[in-house]
Motif scaffolding. Sequence first.
Motif, PDB file in Angstrom:
ATOM      1  N   THR A  42      11.892  -0.496   3.079  1.00  0.00           N
ATOM      2  CA  THR A  42      10.690   0.334   3.146  1.00  0.00           C
ATOM      3  C   THR A  42       9.463  -0.545   2.927  1.00  0.00           C
ATOM      4  OG1 THR A  42      11.854   2.278   2.304  1.00  0.00           O
ATOM      5  CG2 THR A  42       9.453   2.270   2.089  1.00  0.00           C
ATOM      6  N   LEU A  43       8.455  -0.395   3.777  1.00  0.00           N
ATOM      7  CA  LEU A  43       7.223  -1.156   3.651  1.00  0.00           C
ATOM      8  C   LEU A  43       6.221  -0.357   2.816  1.00  0.00           C
ATOM      9  CD1 LEU A  43       6.858  -2.430   7.336  1.00  0.00           C
ATOM     10  CD2 LEU A  43       7.570  -3.754   5.331  1.00  0.00           C
ATOM     11  N   VAL A  44       5.787  -0.945   1.724  1.00  0.00           N
ATOM     12  CA  VAL A  44       4.808  -0.291   0.856  1.00  0.00           C
ATOM     13  C   VAL A  44       3.401  -0.688   1.302  1.00  0.00           C
ATOM     14  CG1 VAL A  44       3.923  -0.060  -1.497  1.00  0.00           C
ATOM     15  CG2 VAL A  44       6.396  -0.203  -1.084  1.00  0.00           C
ATOM     16  N   PHE A  45       2.593   0.311   1.607  1.00  0.00           N
ATOM     17  CA  PHE A  45       1.209   0.120   2.054  1.00  0.00           C
ATOM     18  C   PHE A  45       0.313   0.648   0.939  1.00  0.00           C
ATOM     19  CE2 PHE A  45      -1.404   0.097   6.198  1.00  0.00           C
ATOM     20  CZ  PHE A  45      -2.607  -0.074   5.533  1.00  0.00           C
ATOM     21  N   ALA A  46      -0.484  -0.220   0.337  1.00  0.00           N
ATOM     22  CA  ALA A  46      -1.341   0.174  -0.780  1.00  0.00           C
ATOM     23  C   ALA A  46      -2.803  -0.065  -0.445  1.00  0.00           C
ATOM     24  CB  ALA A  46      -0.971  -0.594  -2.044  1.00  0.00           C
ATOM     25  N   SER A  47      -3.645   0.839  -0.874  1.00  0.00           N
ATOM     26  CA  SER A  47      -5.083   0.690  -0.711  1.00  0.00           C
ATOM     27  C   SER A  47      -5.773   1.726  -1.575  1.00  0.00           C
ATOM     28  CB  SER A  47      -5.473   0.862   0.757  1.00  0.00           C
ATOM     29  OG  SER A  47      -6.839   0.527   0.959  1.00  0.00           O
TER      30      SER A  47
END
Length: 315
Positions: A42-47
Amino acid sequence: MGSKIRPSLGAAALAAVAVLGLTGCGSSAVGADSTTSGDPQTLVFASIPSENSQSLQQQYKLVAEVIEKSTGHPVQFQNATDYAAVIEGQRAGKVHIAGYGPFSYVTAKDSGVQMVPVAAPIKQAGAEPGYLSYGITKAGSNIKSLADFRGKTICFVDPSSTSGYLYPSAGLKEAGVDPEKDITPVFAGGHDASVLAVKSGQCDAGFAYDTIVDKTLIEKNQIKPGEISVLWKSETIAASPVAISGKLSPELQAKLTAAFRDMLNKPALVRAGLCADEQGCQLPESAYGYAVVQDSLYDGVRKVCRITKAKVCQS
């Protein structure tokens, strides 16, 4: 010290690290969620959401669909409390894709975080990825220039915000106003919050990026046309980049770069059947699409740091 609507930078970063489980380092921190290639399943995208009321899932819905289709990896979004949390998440190897502001990107890159800038939003086809910071007041205010900010309560966005703090600080210094001594700063936590605090009178004046003032809040009926006056505009700032972890495999990095370059623009999204028409394609920052960027695009931010010698640049 300025008042803060959000917790301090360090405390917020530690809190976000705890919430995200950022206890490991490098690829080993991904653990059981990794594929046999060493990439995470799973790719974690944070912002940070550009508007306090809007989640990353809403802002990046189309982005997530394209990434998942292009890579075969599901995307999990994490709403960070501030840019420091995003930086430390990517440093620890728990954040694989990060949405940065220009200054927070430079901070992360120059502090040794292993990451690669891949794209930044653009407003129209062929445009350069960039935007402006605005100095704003409520219409009818007797504040007419940055020099008039002296002695006033001023809304900024976040100590690590490029258009919401760093470039405004440079502008104030050029106007003879020390942003650390001559004003009472308030860190609103979001560009929309800064504008709305000026509207409500919580702040005498403030700063935010151009689109939030010119378009977004007007379209949401949160401000009326002409209700906010723009008295200062910065030079063009390199657009906020998306950066991917340098710890991902070259193959996955290439797929992610290609997704932003070739698929994440309104015509391509319509052709792929992800939007009925271009008007219905909602991308972050009200963008037309993304342009591929290089680290050198952000040398202007580094230059502003050298000129201002702002404390935030030394942190």
